[in-house]
Design a protein around this motif. Structure first.
Motif, PDB file in Angstrom:
ATOM      1  N   LEU A  30       1.014  -1.234  -0.092  1.00  0.00           N
ATOM      2  CA  LEU A  30      -0.133  -0.006   0.018  1.00  0.00           C
ATOM      3  C   LEU A  30       0.852   1.347  -0.015  1.00  0.00           C
ATOM      4  CD1 LEU A  30      -2.643  -1.097   2.394  1.00  0.00           C
ATOM      5  CD2 LEU A  30      -2.757  -0.814   0.005  1.00  0.00           C
ATOM      6  N   HIS A  31       2.098   1.195   0.724  1.00  0.00           N
ATOM      7  CA  HIS A  31       2.884   2.235   0.548  1.00  0.00           C
ATOM      8  C   HIS A  31       2.480   3.594   1.159  1.00  0.00           C
ATOM      9  CE1 HIS A  31       6.367   0.101  -0.437  1.00  0.00           C
ATOM     10  NE2 HIS A  31       5.743  -0.665  -1.305  1.00  0.00           N
ATOM     11  N   PHE A  32       1.567   3.599   2.066  1.00  0.00           N
ATOM     12  CA  PHE A  32       0.874   4.750   2.807  1.00  0.00           C
ATOM     13  C   PHE A  32       2.055   5.829   2.643  1.00  0.00           C
ATOM     14  CE2 PHE A  32      -3.135   2.624   3.436  1.00  0.00           C
ATOM     15  CZ  PHE A  32      -4.126   4.008   3.118  1.00  0.00           C
ATOM     16  N   GLY A  33       1.772   7.127   2.291  1.00  0.00           N
ATOM     17  CA  GLY A  33       2.734   8.130   2.349  1.00  0.00           C
ATOM     18  C   GLY A  33       3.373   8.457   1.170  1.00  0.00           C
ATOM     19  N   ILE A  66       2.871  -1.612   4.489  1.00  0.00           N
ATOM     20  CA  ILE A  66       1.679  -0.746   4.457  1.00  0.00           C
ATOM     21  C   ILE A  66       2.016   0.675   4.495  1.00  0.00           C
ATOM     22  CG2 ILE A  66       0.121  -0.022   6.438  1.00  0.00           C
ATOM     23  CD1 ILE A  66      -0.032  -2.913   7.429  1.00  0.00           C
ATOM     24  N   PHE A  67       3.393   0.857   5.078  1.00  0.00           N
ATOM     25  CA  PHE A  67       3.862   2.425   4.871  1.00  0.00           C
ATOM     26  C   PHE A  67       4.930   2.531   4.030  1.00  0.00           C
ATOM     27  CE2 PHE A  67       2.572   1.209   9.397  1.00  0.00           C
ATOM     28  CZ  PHE A  67       1.522   2.084   9.584  1.00  0.00           C
ATOM     29  N   ASP A  68       5.229   3.592   3.306  1.00  0.00           N
ATOM     30  CA  ASP A  68       6.299   3.717   2.607  1.00  0.00           C
ATOM     31  C   ASP A  68       7.589   4.034   3.277  1.00  0.00           C
ATOM     32  OD1 ASP A  68       7.096   4.065  -0.466  1.00  0.00           O
ATOM     33  OD2 ASP A  68       7.574   6.091   0.301  1.00  0.00           O
ATOM     34  N   LYS A  69       7.563   4.521   4.120  1.00  0.00           N
ATOM     35  CA  LYS A  69       9.214   4.931   5.037  1.00  0.00           C
ATOM     36  C   LYS A  69       8.603   5.020   6.483  1.00  0.00           C
ATOM     37  CE  LYS A  69       8.828   9.601   4.047  1.00  0.00           C
ATOM     38  NZ  LYS A  69       9.521  10.673   3.254  1.00  0.00           N
ATOM     39  N   LYS A  70       9.567   5.309   7.336  1.00  0.00           N
ATOM     40  CA  LYS A  70       9.138   5.573   8.677  1.00  0.00           C
ATOM     41  C   LYS A  70       8.558   6.889   8.877  1.00  0.00           C
ATOM     42  CE  LYS A  70      11.051   4.173  13.181  1.00  0.00           C
ATOM     43  NZ  LYS A  70      11.896   3.396  13.495  1.00  0.00           N
ATOM     44  N   PHE A  71       7.545   6.924   9.617  1.00  0.00           N
ATOM     45  CA  PHE A  71       6.862   8.448   9.970  1.00  0.00           C
ATOM     46  C   PHE A  71       6.576   8.669  11.365  1.00  0.00           C
ATOM     47  CE2 PHE A  71       5.107   6.959   5.829  1.00  0.00           C
ATOM     48  CZ  PHE A  71       5.448   8.151   4.995  1.00  0.00           C
ATOM     49  N   MET A  72       6.452   9.922  11.630  1.00  0.00           N
ATOM     50  CA  MET A  72       6.233  10.500  13.106  1.00  0.00           C
ATOM     51  C   MET A  72       4.738   9.953  13.214  1.00  0.00           C
ATOM     52  SD  MET A  72       8.909  11.532  14.542  1.00  0.00           S
ATOM     53  CE  MET A  72       8.478  12.822  15.703  1.00  0.00           C
ATOM     54  N   ALA A  73       4.501   9.578  14.245  1.00  0.00           N
ATOM     55  CA  ALA A  73       3.200   9.158  14.514  1.00  0.00           C
ATOM     56  C   ALA A  73       1.925  10.025  14.412  1.00  0.00           C
ATOM     57  CB  ALA A  73       2.803   8.724  16.294  1.00  0.00           C
ATOM     58  N   ASN A  74       2.154  11.302  14.317  1.00  0.00           N
ATOM     59  CA  ASN A  74       1.597  12.347  13.908  1.00  0.00           C
ATOM     60  C   ASN A  74       1.235  12.612  12.430  1.00  0.00           C
ATOM     61  OD1 ASN A  74       3.805  13.774  13.608  1.00  0.00           O
ATOM     62  ND2 ASN A  74       3.189  15.543  14.962  1.00  0.00           N
ATOM     63  N   ASN A  75       1.904  11.922  11.738  1.00  0.00           N
ATOM     64  CA  ASN A  75       1.950  12.042  10.109  1.00  0.00           C
ATOM     65  C   ASN A  75       0.646  11.652   9.564  1.00  0.00           C
ATOM     66  OD1 ASN A  75       2.357  11.222   7.250  1.00  0.00           O
ATOM     67  ND2 ASN A  75       4.317  12.475   7.820  1.00  0.00           N
ATOM     68  N   ALA A  76       0.221  12.381   8.659  1.00  0.00           N
ATOM     69  CA  ALA A  76      -1.099  11.875   7.991  1.00  0.00           C
ATOM     70  C   ALA A  76      -1.182  10.454   7.496  1.00  0.00           C
ATOM     71  CB  ALA A  76      -1.607  12.957   7.033  1.00  0.00           C
ATOM     72  N   ALA A  77       0.060   9.966   7.091  1.00  0.00           N
ATOM     73  CA  ALA A  77       0.294   8.651   6.625  1.00  0.00           C
ATOM     74  C   ALA A  77      -0.200   7.634   7.538  1.00  0.00           C
ATOM     75  CB  ALA A  77       1.542   8.682   5.816  1.00  0.00           C
TER      76      ALA A  77
END
Length: 202
Positions: A30-33, A66-77
C-alpha cells in the motif's frame, strides 16, 4: 488458487482444502505516504472496500509495506493507514473472517506496524506477524513469512520443512524471477531470501 477478481491493489482467490472452499483477499504494498494519504485512503475506501464487502471471504491478508517509510506518529500517512486498517478489521469482524497483517521491508514498514497492536485487544479476528511463524484460523495452519534480513537459513528450513503440515503460506518477499536480478532461489542470504515455489512443495 482460482482467481475470482483482481486489480492493481487486490487479488481474490479461492483455495480448496479437502473439499472446503476458503476465500482469501490479498493486498500488499500500500505504501501509505508515497502518495497523498487522504487521496489514497479515499481510493481504497471507494474502489477497494466496496468490492470486498460483496465477497464472502475467510481471510483478508495485508502482506507488507503498509507504509512507504518511517513516519512520526502524527503524520497523516499513519492516521489514514490506521483508519483504513480499522475499516478492514470492521468488515472482518462482521464476516467472522481473519485480518492477517504481515510486516514488510525494513525500509518501508520500518517496524511501524506495532502501531496497530491495540487492535488485537479488541478482536479475536486479527493477527499481526513480524517473525516467521504459524497462525491457525478455522483449523487451518498458515505459514507466515515477513520480509526479514540476515535471518539464518535454519529459520526458513525449519518452518518450511520441519514444522509439520501447513495448509497455506503467505509471505512478503521475493519470489525467484519476479524482479530483475532475482534469478536464483536461496534461503541463505545476507539480505533477504529469494523463494521458489518448490520451497513450498517439498
Amino acid at each position: 488458487m482460482i482467481p475470482i477478481q483482481s486489480s492493481s491493489l487486490m487479488a481474490t482467490g479461492c483455495i480448496l482444502f479437502g473439499g472446503i472452499l476458503m476465500i482469501t483477499i490479498n493486498l500488499s504494498d500500500l505504501h501509505f505516504g508515497a502518495l497523498d494519504p487522504k487521496r489514497q485512503y479515499d481510493i481504497l475506501m471507494n474502489q477497494c472496500l466496496p468490492k470486498v464487502k460483496d465477497v464472502p471471504f475467510d481471510i483478508f491478508c495485508i502482506q507488507g509495506d503498509i507504509f512507504d517509510k518511517k513516519f512520526m506518529a502524527n503524520n497523516a500517512a499513519i492516521m489514514y493507514a490506521c483508519m483504513f486498517i480499522q475499516e478492514v478489521l470492521n468488515i472482518c469482524n462482521q464476516k467472522n473472517a481473519m485480518l492477517l497483517i504481515i510486516s514488510g521491508t525494513s525500509t518501508h514498514d520500518a517496524d511501524q506496524i506495532k502501531i496497530l497492536y491495540h487492535l488485537i485487544n479488541g478482536s479475536n479476528n486479527i493477527a499481526i506477524v513480524e517473525t516467521v511463524s504459524f497462525v491457525t484460523f478455522k483449523n487451518y495452519r498458515i505459514l507466515c513469512i515477513p520480509e526479514l534480513y540476515n535471518v539464518p537459513e535454519e529459520v526458513y528450513t525449519n518452518a518450511l520443512y520441519n514444522s509439520g503440515v501447513y495448509d497455506m503460506a503467505i509471505l512478503h518477499g521475493t519470489v525467484r524471477n519476479s524482479i530483475y536480478g532475482a534469478n536464483t532461489a536461496t534461503l541463505n542470504s545476507t539480505q533477504h531470501p529469494v523463494f521458489d515455489l518448490s520451497h513450498f512443495y517439498n
